[in-house]
Design an enzyme around this catalytic site. Structure first.
Site, PDB file in Angstrom:
ATOM      1  N   GLY A  46       0.766  -1.080  -0.026  1.00 13.78           N
ATOM      2  CA  GLY A  46       0.525  -0.464   0.044  1.00 13.78           C
ATOM      3  C   GLY A  46       0.316   1.270  -0.324  1.00 13.78           C
ATOM      4  O   GLY A  46       1.766   1.281   0.480  1.00 13.78           O
ATOM      5  N   GLN A  51       2.653   9.794   1.540  1.00 14.50           N
ATOM      6  CA  GLN A  51       4.351   9.111   1.601  1.00 14.50           C
ATOM      7  C   GLN A  51       4.891  10.081   0.410  1.00 14.50           C
ATOM      8  O   GLN A  51       6.320   9.662   0.070  1.00 14.50           O
ATOM      9  CB  GLN A  51       4.231   7.814   1.176  1.00 14.50           C
ATOM     10  CG  GLN A  51       3.305   7.212   2.803  1.00 14.50           C
ATOM     11  CD  GLN A  51       3.650   5.394   2.840  1.00 14.50           C
ATOM     12  OE1 GLN A  51       2.553   5.302   2.334  1.00 14.50           O
ATOM     13  NE2 GLN A  51       4.565   4.821   3.391  1.00 14.50           N
ATOM     14  N   CYS A  96       6.255  -0.682   6.944  1.00 12.78           N
ATOM     15  CA  CYS A  96       5.882   0.758   6.764  1.00 12.78           C
ATOM     16  C   CYS A  96       6.940   1.021   5.488  1.00 12.78           C
ATOM     17  O   CYS A  96       8.092   1.265   5.764  1.00 12.78           O
ATOM     18  CB  CYS A  96       5.678   1.580   7.656  1.00 12.78           C
ATOM     19  SG  CYS A  96       5.318   3.613   6.337  1.00 12.78           S
ATOM     20  N   LEU A  97       6.752   1.303   4.262  1.00 19.00           N
ATOM     21  CA  LEU A  97       7.614   1.946   3.007  1.00 19.00           C
ATOM     22  C   LEU A  97       8.091   3.334   3.781  1.00 19.00           C
ATOM     23  O   LEU A  97       9.732   3.472   3.998  1.00 19.00           O
ATOM     24  CB  LEU A  97       6.675   1.614   1.850  1.00 19.00           C
ATOM     25  CG  LEU A  97       6.429   0.497   1.127  1.00 19.00           C
ATOM     26  CD1 LEU A  97       6.122   1.136  -0.366  1.00 19.00           C
ATOM     27  CD2 LEU A  97       7.719  -0.486   0.901  1.00 19.00           C
ATOM     28  N   HIS A 138      -3.585   0.177   7.797  1.00 22.90           N
ATOM     29  CA  HIS A 138      -2.661   1.647   7.720  1.00 22.90           C
ATOM     30  C   HIS A 138      -2.689   2.259   6.827  1.00 22.90           C
ATOM     31  O   HIS A 138      -2.694   3.667   7.376  1.00 22.90           O
ATOM     32  CB  HIS A 138      -1.849   0.318   7.406  1.00 22.90           C
ATOM     33  CG  HIS A 138       0.042   0.877   7.493  1.00 22.90           C
ATOM     34  ND1 HIS A 138       0.744   0.429   8.285  1.00 22.90           N
ATOM     35  CD2 HIS A 138       0.414   1.662   6.248  1.00 22.90           C
ATOM     36  CE1 HIS A 138       1.570   1.393   8.008  1.00 22.90           C
ATOM     37  NE2 HIS A 138       1.899   1.869   6.545  1.00 22.90           N
ATOM     38  N   GLU A 139      -3.338   1.865   5.211  1.00 21.28           N
ATOM     39  CA  GLU A 139      -3.410   3.594   4.576  1.00 21.28           C
ATOM     40  C   GLU A 139      -3.746   4.700   4.724  1.00 21.28           C
ATOM     41  O   GLU A 139      -3.653   5.618   4.604  1.00 21.28           O
ATOM     42  CB  GLU A 139      -3.453   3.244   3.034  1.00 21.28           C
ATOM     43  CG  GLU A 139      -2.578   1.878   2.262  1.00 21.28           C
ATOM     44  CD  GLU A 139      -1.176   2.007   2.919  1.00 21.28           C
ATOM     45  OE1 GLU A 139      -0.320   3.270   2.575  1.00 21.28           O
ATOM     46  OE2 GLU A 139      -0.051   1.407   3.183  1.00 21.28           O
ATOM     47  N   HIS A 142      -2.143   7.057   7.627  1.00 19.52           N
ATOM     48  CA  HIS A 142      -1.610   7.880   6.994  1.00 19.52           C
ATOM     49  C   HIS A 142      -2.054   9.357   6.568  1.00 19.52           C
ATOM     50  O   HIS A 142      -1.802  10.159   6.760  1.00 19.52           O
ATOM     51  CB  HIS A 142      -0.658   7.455   5.398  1.00 19.52           C
ATOM     52  CG  HIS A 142       0.747   6.537   5.655  1.00 19.52           C
ATOM     53  ND1 HIS A 142       1.320   6.912   6.357  1.00 19.52           N
ATOM     54  CD2 HIS A 142       0.544   5.674   5.436  1.00 19.52           C
ATOM     55  CE1 HIS A 142       2.196   5.964   6.081  1.00 19.52           C
ATOM     56  NE2 HIS A 142       1.902   4.750   5.366  1.00 19.52           N
TER      57      HIS A 142
HETATM   58 ZN    ZN Z   1       2.977   3.320   5.851  1.00 21.20          ZN
END
Ligand code: ZN
Length: 178
Positions: A46, A51, A96-97, A138-139, A142
């Protein structure tokens, strides 16, 4: 399309509130197309617009429930998403990226229903279970400036993560027997 730079934890943009999308125009489509390319390149599940430094309510989630689909086909584009139903509970590792190499235990519902708009502004609803449900939660976090680290009950050491993965694989093996 172009790859965009993924902001890393510590960048203040990641802690800010994102604004709703009101114009479903070419600029939005360019952002979404760039995010698609960036997510596939990073091999994540995701990605949220903040981000990549854009404070708008846009996220992508890989629908890993669709096992037969290609990664490109698994991508769900969600504009102005909201969770409208959630049930159950899953306690498991999350990453998480924007926080590479770090995994923590986060408690999430194991089934969620999301209402969102597509890139043209049409409303739709989508269900996600297990990993997809976790990715939706999670997304969407953000978009409100929340990173999983602040929700984690525990941050895992690399050894603990490896142990968990092995256990998970064993469970999968048992589950896949006919
Ligand atoms: Zn993330």
């Amino acid at each position: 399309m172009a790859l965009r730079n993924i902001l890393q934890e510590g960048d203040p943009t990641l802690n800010k509130q994102s604004r709703p999308v009101t114009d479903f125009n070419a600029r939005l489509h360019e952002l979404i197309d760039d995010m698609r390319e960036t997510l596939l390149h990073a091999d994540g599940v995701g990605l949220a617009a903040p981000q990549v430094g854009v404070l708008r309510r846009v996220v992508l989630v890989m629908d890993t429930d669709r096992e037969d689909a290609t990664p490109e086909e698994q991508l769900i584009e969600l504009i102005n998403p909201e969770i409208i139903a959630a049930s159950g509970e899953q306690i498991g590792p999350e990453g998480c990226l924007s926080i590479p190499g770090v995994y923590g235990i986060v408690n999430r519902p194991d089934l969620v229903k999301v209402k969102a708009q597509d890139r043209f502004g049409n409303y739709f609803e989508v269900w996600g279970s297990m990993l997809t449900a976790r990715a939706f939660c999670h997304e969407l976090d953000h978009l409100d400036g929340v990173l999983f680290r602040s929700l984690a009950s525990e941050i895992l050491s690399p050894e603990q993560l490896e142990e968990m993965r092995q256990q998970h694989e064993e469970n999968m093996d048992e589950g896949s027997g006919s």
